[in-house]
Scaffold this active site. Structure first.
Site, mmCIF file in Angstrom:
data_model
loop_
_atom_site.group_PDB
_atom_site.id
_atom_site.type_symbol
_atom_site.label_atom_id
_atom_site.label_comp_id
_atom_site.label_asym_id
_atom_site.label_seq_id
_atom_site.Cartn_x
_atom_site.Cartn_y
_atom_site.Cartn_z
ATOM 1 N N GLU A 10 0.785 -1.228 0.000
ATOM 2 C CA GLU A 10 0.000 0.000 0.000
ATOM 3 C C GLU A 10 0.813 1.272 0.000
ATOM 4 O O GLU A 10 0.265 2.348 -0.085
ATOM 5 C CB GLU A 10 -1.026 0.006 1.138
ATOM 6 C CG GLU A 10 -0.443 0.137 2.529
ATOM 7 C CD GLU A 10 -0.029 -1.188 3.120
ATOM 8 O OE1 GLU A 10 0.910 -1.792 2.590
ATOM 9 O OE2 GLU A 10 -0.634 -1.616 4.124
ATOM 10 N N ASP A 83 -0.383 -4.163 4.916
ATOM 11 C CA ASP A 83 -0.018 -4.381 6.317
ATOM 12 C C ASP A 83 -0.839 -5.494 6.978
ATOM 13 O O ASP A 83 -2.000 -5.712 6.628
ATOM 14 C CB ASP A 83 -0.211 -3.083 7.125
ATOM 15 C CG ASP A 83 0.867 -2.063 6.802
ATOM 16 O OD1 ASP A 83 1.889 -2.457 6.204
ATOM 17 O OD2 ASP A 83 0.673 -0.883 7.122
ATOM 18 N N ASP A 85 -3.066 -6.387 9.234
ATOM 19 C CA ASP A 85 -4.162 -6.166 10.190
ATOM 20 C C ASP A 85 -5.484 -6.026 9.422
ATOM 21 O O ASP A 85 -5.526 -6.243 8.213
ATOM 22 C CB ASP A 85 -3.893 -4.949 11.086
ATOM 23 C CG ASP A 85 -3.671 -3.669 10.294
ATOM 24 O OD1 ASP A 85 -3.918 -3.666 9.066
ATOM 25 O OD2 ASP A 85 -3.262 -2.666 10.900
ATOM 26 N N GLU A 87 -7.279 -3.500 8.491
ATOM 27 C CA GLU A 87 -7.239 -2.501 7.425
ATOM 28 C C GLU A 87 -6.521 -3.069 6.193
ATOM 29 O O GLU A 87 -7.003 -2.940 5.070
ATOM 30 C CB GLU A 87 -6.506 -1.259 7.960
ATOM 31 C CG GLU A 87 -7.015 0.057 7.444
ATOM 32 C CD GLU A 87 -8.462 0.350 7.795
ATOM 33 O OE1 GLU A 87 -8.909 -0.050 8.898
ATOM 34 O OE2 GLU A 87 -9.153 0.944 6.956
ATOM 35 N N TYR A 299 5.961 -4.485 12.968
ATOM 36 C CA TYR A 299 4.738 -3.737 12.717
ATOM 37 C C TYR A 299 4.280 -2.987 13.972
ATOM 38 O O TYR A 299 4.270 -3.534 15.073
ATOM 39 C CB TYR A 299 3.633 -4.686 12.246
ATOM 40 C CG TYR A 299 2.427 -3.962 11.695
ATOM 41 C CD1 TYR A 299 2.592 -2.947 10.752
ATOM 42 C CD2 TYR A 299 1.134 -4.274 12.121
ATOM 43 C CE1 TYR A 299 1.499 -2.265 10.249
ATOM 44 C CE2 TYR A 299 0.041 -3.599 11.620
ATOM 45 C CZ TYR A 299 0.229 -2.596 10.685
ATOM 46 O OH TYR A 299 -0.851 -1.919 10.188
ATOM 47 N N ARG A 301 1.357 -1.573 14.846
ATOM 48 C CA ARG A 301 0.005 -1.649 15.424
ATOM 49 C C ARG A 301 -0.185 -3.030 16.036
ATOM 50 O O ARG A 301 -0.448 -3.999 15.339
ATOM 51 C CB ARG A 301 -1.061 -1.380 14.362
ATOM 52 C CG ARG A 301 -1.051 0.057 13.912
ATOM 53 C CD ARG A 301 -2.237 0.429 13.035
ATOM 54 N NE ARG A 301 -2.008 1.762 12.498
ATOM 55 C CZ ARG A 301 -1.394 2.011 11.350
ATOM 56 N NH1 ARG A 301 -0.987 1.015 10.588
ATOM 57 N NH2 ARG A 301 -1.190 3.249 10.962
ATOM 58 N N HIS A 345 0.102 -10.185 16.390
ATOM 59 C CA HIS A 345 1.467 -9.813 16.039
ATOM 60 C C HIS A 345 2.397 -9.978 17.216
ATOM 61 O O HIS A 345 1.993 -10.352 18.300
ATOM 62 C CB HIS A 345 1.513 -8.353 15.594
ATOM 63 C CG HIS A 345 0.503 -8.022 14.583
ATOM 64 N ND1 HIS A 345 -0.477 -7.095 14.789
ATOM 65 C CD2 HIS A 345 0.320 -8.514 13.344
ATOM 66 C CE1 HIS A 345 -1.235 -7.027 13.717
ATOM 67 N NE2 HIS A 345 -0.780 -7.872 12.836
#
Ligand SMILES: [Zn+2]
Ligand SMILES: [Zn+2]
Ligand SMILES: [Zn+2]
Length: 699
Positions: A10, A83, A85, A87, A299, A301, A345
């Site tokens: 992204e 990524d 997650d 989203e 990562y 988040r 994660h």
């Protein structure tokens, strides 16, 4: 055979980093974030048809999408690598749906860090899209869309065009407003402390008055203080007890998102969004050795403190080769996750512990270095031994009065060896024994006032969101951002202060949409979203369960919210000096102001009086003026009869003692002082910044 694989991520910087690791058989492209979303201009959710969303290509993204379609057509397979997650899964899902007819082999890959080993490993294990993750994201998106689309028009109709109220932000706004109310109601209470200085062989030591007749002493006036000192002046002082206690302080877990944001706010002064932006740069890759970008952290988040076996082995080997053997615990330290942690994660840690912050300092900008340094040290410290110290407490008695002095001696520094700023505070005790007489040289009484509860800042609001179960790693920073962007909350130094507009909206929402500002309700919604992600409930039935009662409250509110437009456009008795029409009180982004009722023909507008002029004998108002150089200052409406003028900032509230307008000033590294400029009054109150670093230490 020359087969080509298209890898879609992204962001362009992530694409650049990955490109370095995959050979010429891979083409790396970037979607530049979301390509497909709900349209901005309408609800686009078919409520009747089980909440079916209507997705469109985001304006301006058609070119990128067409380019991806062309590339997909020329490829044998496509790997979607946004990524790891909700989203990211949703971006992958949307991409798959639009590219499906161009290429038959589309799979998802994910990696928790952008390093050669992780990327190569991921490419070997592509998987199908996780529909439950996607559905959790869709459910959140649609939930927030429904809330915004039903409440906003009511606010437009009853209050003012352009307003809106969102789901999680409304709870956060209420919490900030509630705190401000407590502060407004707070009345400071006077109290006194007493320190004695005593002499031992020419050196001065000090102790604090702690107890009277075995109980904690409270001194509330100067008269009481004077009486105590008078008694003590004639008394004898002797050491009654010397106590020794050992204390062991363990290191904290490696960072999760909320803790990283809290500590970066407290220690580096970063806002939550700045922390996330800089962390994203470290995660996506930076060229630190001239061979192209590499991901420096995992990562960012995450709500898990877990670390991989490989990372654990490498940090233990780092500690054992850089520190004496007693800095490495026999068994690895383990940390408990929060009970509702997703644990998808790892913790936020450096991708390679051998990349010491100081070794790459000149390849990072200042902010990147500071944040990387924080993450690296927290991670290494988390696998080191505890700090051990000895606390010595000395008790001095004089009659019924007890004084205390204490000092801490570090016996073994353990994990704090990494950070000089984090050493235990020392203090000194004299070489004395129990029964020794004490030679008091000076009594040092000090007046204090209690302070109101602190205003929230980024760190303490994130802590609140996390601890109450409202926030998720991806939502802390956007929640604060939205409140600031809508002018419901403004920043005063690090403090988050509700604006006039914010208080007004909160007043309406908390009465008419009780669920929306209820912590319990918001927590239950977040838990349901987690259940969707774990495939335990169906996302559309979750939405319909929410919708029915919500729609009822919307209909009720529509009937019951009184029209506030009248209050807002209230006549003030003032007449426009330009056209003679009456001036009206209006609500703008920055609070109330006066505007000519002849608008738009007459555009005269001015600020409202801010409060009563501080000059003791003056009945004028404080008004905002602008100097010839364009700098704002504040003066009296009775000028030139009254010459009051100041560059301090109005605090927007009256003095609780005399009713004159309060002004505020920021105290560096401490908070804000609000003060009354009325010479006959002198009231002031400090609003301190809340230090919410957990367990009071840095690492
Ligand atoms: Zn006018
Ligand atoms: Zn005045
Ligand atoms: Zn006052």
């Amino acid at each position: 055979m020359n087969s080509k694989t298209l890898v879609i991520v992204e962001s362009p910087s992530k694409a650049k980093t990955i490109n370095k690791y995959l050979g010429k058989d891979y083409v790396i492209s970037s979607s530049m974030g979301h390509i497909i979303d709900l349209p901005k201009s309408r609800l686009a959710v078919d409520i009747e048809n089980s909440f079916e969303p209507e997705y469109i290509t985001i304006r301006g993204k058609a070119k990128i999408l067409n380019d991806l379609k062309k590339k997909a057509k020329k490829s044998d397979s496509v790997l979607l690598a946004p990524d790891p997650d909700r989203e990211g899964e949703a971006i992958a899902w949307h991409l798959k749906r639009v590219l499906e007819d161009k290429c038959p082999d589309i799979k998802r890959i994910e990696f928790n860090e952008i390093t050669e080993a992780a990327v190569k490993e991921a490419v070997l294990h592509p998987r199908e899209i996780n529909e439950s993750l996607v559905n959790a994201q869709q459910a959140r998106r649609i939930l927030d869309r429904i809330v915004g689309y039903y409440i906003s028009p009511i606010l437009w109709k009853k209050v003012k065009k352009g307003l809106s109220a969102g789901r999680v932000q409304s709870v956060a706004l209420k919490v900030i407003c509630d705190r401000e109310e407590e502060i407004d109601k707070f009345i400071p209470v006077e109290y006194w402390t007493l320190e004695i200085d005593f002499d031992v062989k020419g050196k001065i030591y000090s102790a604090q008055l702690a107890q009277f007749k075995g109980e904690k002493i409270e001194i509330s006036s100067s008269e009481q203080m004077e009486k105590i000192i008078d008694t003590l002046k004639n008394g004898k002082f002797a050491i009654s007890e010397i106590k020794q206690k050992e204390r062991s302080r363990k290191p904290q877990a490696p960072f999760i998102t909320s803790k990283l944001q809290q500590e970066a706010a407290n220690r580096l002064g970063f806002t939550s969004s700045k922390t996330m932006m800089v962390a994203q740069q470290l995660y996506e890759g930076i060229d630190v050795d001239g061979t192209g970008p590499v991901g420096l952290i995992t990562y960012m988040r995450t709500d898990s403190t877990r670390i991989s076996d490989v990372a654990l082995a490498s940090v233990r080997s780092y500690i054992s080769s850089n520190f004496p053997s007693d800095y490495l615990p026999e068994k690895p330290n383990t940390y408990q996750n929060k009970k509702n942690a997703q644990d998808a994660h790892e913790a936020i840690r450096p991708t390679d512990v051998l990349r010491h912050p100081d070794g790459i300092k000149d390849k990072l900008n200042k902010d990147q270095y500071k944040l990387y340094n924080l993450i690296w040290k927290k991670f290494v410290a988390s696998q080191m031994t505890p700090e051990r110290s000895e606390i010595n407490t000395l008790t001095i008695i004089s009659g019924d009065y007890e004084f205390r002095a204490s000092a801490t001696k570090v016996l073994f520094d353990g994990f704090t060896a990494l950070d000089k700023d984090d050493k235990a505070k020392k203090g000194k005790l004299p070489p004395m024994k129990e029964g020794d007489n004490v030679d008091v040289r000076e009594f040092k009484p000090e007046q204090h006032f209690t302070s109101p509860p602190p205003r929230y800042n980024d760190a303490s609001l994130v802590k609140f969101l996390e601890e109450s179960g409202i926030g998720r790693p991806s939502t802390y920073a956007p929640t604060i951002n939205t409140l600031i962007r809508r002018y419901y909350v403004s920043r005063n130094g690090r403090q988050l202060v509700p604006t006039v507009l914010g208080k007004l909206i909160n007043g309406i929402v908390k009465v008419h949409f009780k669920d929306l500002v209820s912590v319990d309700f918001t927590v239950s919604m977040e838990e349901k979203l987690d259940e969707v992600e774990e495939s335990r409930i169906e996302w559309k039935s979750m939405l319909s369960e929410f919708y029915a009662p919500f729609k009822t409250s919307v209909d009720e509110a529509e009937k019951n919210i009184e029209d506030m437009k009248g209050i807002l456009d209230e006549e003030t008795g003032e007449v426009c000096e330009k056209c003679g029409k009456p001036m009206l009180k209006k609500l703008g982004k920055f609070g109330f102001f006066l505007a000519c009722s002849g608008f738009p023909e007459c555009r005269n507008a001015k600020s409202l009086p801010l409060g009563k002029c501080p000059e003791p004998a003056c009945d004028g108002d404080v008004v905002k003026r602008t100097s010839k150089k364009g700098r704002p200052f504040y003066a009296c409406s009775n000028y030139p009869a009254c010459e009051f003028v100041t560059r301090e900032t109005p605090a927007g509230k009256p003095c609780p003692k005399c009713g004159k307008l309060l002004f505020s000033k920021s105290i560096r590294h401490k908070g804000i002082k609000m003060m009354c400029l009325n010479k006959d009054c002198g009231y002031e109150i400090e609003l301190l910044d809340e230090e919410s670093a957990p367990e009071g230490n840095g690492i």
